[in-house]
Design an enzyme around this catalytic site. Structure first.
Site, PDB file in Angstrom:
ATOM      1  N   HIS A   9      -7.781 -11.868  -6.256  1.00  0.00           N
ATOM      2  CA  HIS A   9      -7.533 -12.620  -5.025  1.00  0.00           C
ATOM      3  C   HIS A   9      -7.663 -14.109  -5.349  1.00  0.00           C
ATOM      4  O   HIS A   9      -8.659 -14.530  -5.956  1.00  0.00           O
ATOM      5  CB  HIS A   9      -8.579 -12.275  -3.955  1.00  0.00           C
ATOM      6  CG  HIS A   9      -8.428 -10.915  -3.367  1.00  0.00           C
ATOM      7  ND1 HIS A   9      -7.600 -10.656  -2.292  1.00  0.00           N
ATOM      8  CD2 HIS A   9      -8.990  -9.727  -3.697  1.00  0.00           C
ATOM      9  CE1 HIS A   9      -7.674  -9.371  -1.976  1.00  0.00           C
ATOM     10  NE2 HIS A   9      -8.509  -8.780  -2.819  1.00  0.00           N
TER      11      HIS A   9
HETATM   12  P1  5GP Z   1      -8.469  -5.236  -1.773  1.00  0.00           P
HETATM   13  O1  5GP Z   1      -8.932  -4.848  -0.412  1.00  0.00           O
HETATM   14  O2  5GP Z   1      -8.119  -4.004  -2.603  1.00  0.00           O
HETATM   15  O3  5GP Z   1      -9.389  -6.154  -2.496  1.00  0.00           O
HETATM   16  O4  5GP Z   1      -7.149  -6.070  -1.587  1.00  0.00           O
HETATM   17  C1  5GP Z   1      -5.888  -5.504  -1.462  1.00  0.00           C
HETATM   18  C2  5GP Z   1      -5.005  -6.575  -0.904  1.00  0.00           C
HETATM   19  O5  5GP Z   1      -3.650  -6.180  -1.079  1.00  0.00           O
HETATM   20  C3  5GP Z   1      -5.194  -6.785   0.604  1.00  0.00           C
HETATM   21  O6  5GP Z   1      -5.571  -8.137   0.836  1.00  0.00           O
HETATM   22  C4  5GP Z   1      -3.841  -6.419   1.206  1.00  0.00           C
HETATM   23  O7  5GP Z   1      -3.481  -7.255   2.286  1.00  0.00           O
HETATM   24  C5  5GP Z   1      -2.897  -6.564   0.023  1.00  0.00           C
HETATM   25  N1  5GP Z   1      -1.759  -5.657   0.055  1.00  0.00           N
HETATM   26  C6  5GP Z   1      -1.803  -4.311   0.258  1.00  0.00           C
HETATM   27  N2  5GP Z   1      -0.566  -3.778   0.190  1.00  0.00           N
HETATM   28  C7  5GP Z   1       0.286  -4.817  -0.077  1.00  0.00           C
HETATM   29  C8  5GP Z   1       1.694  -4.902  -0.255  1.00  0.00           C
HETATM   30  O8  5GP Z   1       2.432  -3.924  -0.198  1.00  0.00           O
HETATM   31  N3  5GP Z   1       2.223  -6.124  -0.514  1.00  0.00           N
HETATM   32  C9  5GP Z   1       1.433  -7.244  -0.596  1.00  0.00           C
HETATM   33  N4  5GP Z   1       2.064  -8.390  -0.844  1.00  0.00           N
HETATM   34  N5  5GP Z   1       0.093  -7.200  -0.440  1.00  0.00           N
HETATM   35  C10 5GP Z   1      -0.475  -6.014  -0.176  1.00  0.00           C
END
Ligand code: 5GP
Ligand code: ZN
Length: 148
Positions: free
Chosen positions: A106
């Site tokens: 991130h």
């Molecule tokens: P985590 O919660 O695993 O740290 O972060 C996953 C991130 O991936 C989330 O902030 C979510 O909004 C993003 N995300 C999930 N699916 C997609 C997608 O299909 N496309 C994009 N651009 N971001 C995604």
């Protein structure tokens, strides 16, 4: 034989087999905007290779170099796209706090919008939670010097 369709959404993005525009791509990583941004700018940097989570990284040159490269790409993009932001943050959710099982860094140009979203990106100490990228780098830094 027809190629199996990958169930991993981030593998599909890395292979450009999805409509997500890429902000950067090279043979190791790709970068794109988070679909549900938590900050003024919120980008994700992922390895092209399907590495599930930070728990799959080891203290070795290959992994250290990969994560360093992910951070460099994120920094370069944020400096280009959000030069006016006076604070950047970089880090990873550690399992079970991640929602996508394909390693992703991130990258934030602050402020968080709305402000409460900062709660999603806090370290939870011994419970894990979010780990700052520099702290992860320290954890996987090879004990012997990296060859030039
Ligand atoms: P985590 O919660 O695993 O740290 O972060 C996953 C991130 O991936 C989330 O902030 C979510 O909004 C993003 N995300 C999930 N699916 C997609 C997608 O299909 N496309 C994009 N651009 N971001 C995604
Ligand atoms: Zn994947």
């Amino acid at each position: 034989m027809a190629k199996a369709i990958s169930p991993c959404i981030f593998c599909q993005i890395a292979r450009s087999s999805n409509s997500t525009p890429l902000l950067h791509s090279d043979d190791k990583v790709v970068a794109f905007k988070d679909i549900n941004p938590s900050a003024f700018r919120h980008y994700l940097i992922i390895p092209v290779e399907h590495i599930p989570t930070v728990n799959d990284l080891q203290r070795r040159n290959e992994d250290y170099t990969l994560v360093s490269h992910m951070i460099n790409v994120g920094e370069t993009l944020l400096r280009r796209d959000a030069p006016q932001s006076n604070q950047y943050r970089f880090g990873f959710h550690q399992p079970p706090f991640n929602s996508v099982d394909h390693l992703h860094l991130h990258c934030f140009a602050l402020p968080f919008i709305p402000r409460w979203k900062q709660l999603k990106y806090m370290s939870l100490g011994p419970l894990g939670g979010f780990i700052e990228a520099e702290k992860l780098l320290e954890k996987i830094k090879p004990l012997s010097p990296i060859p030039p």
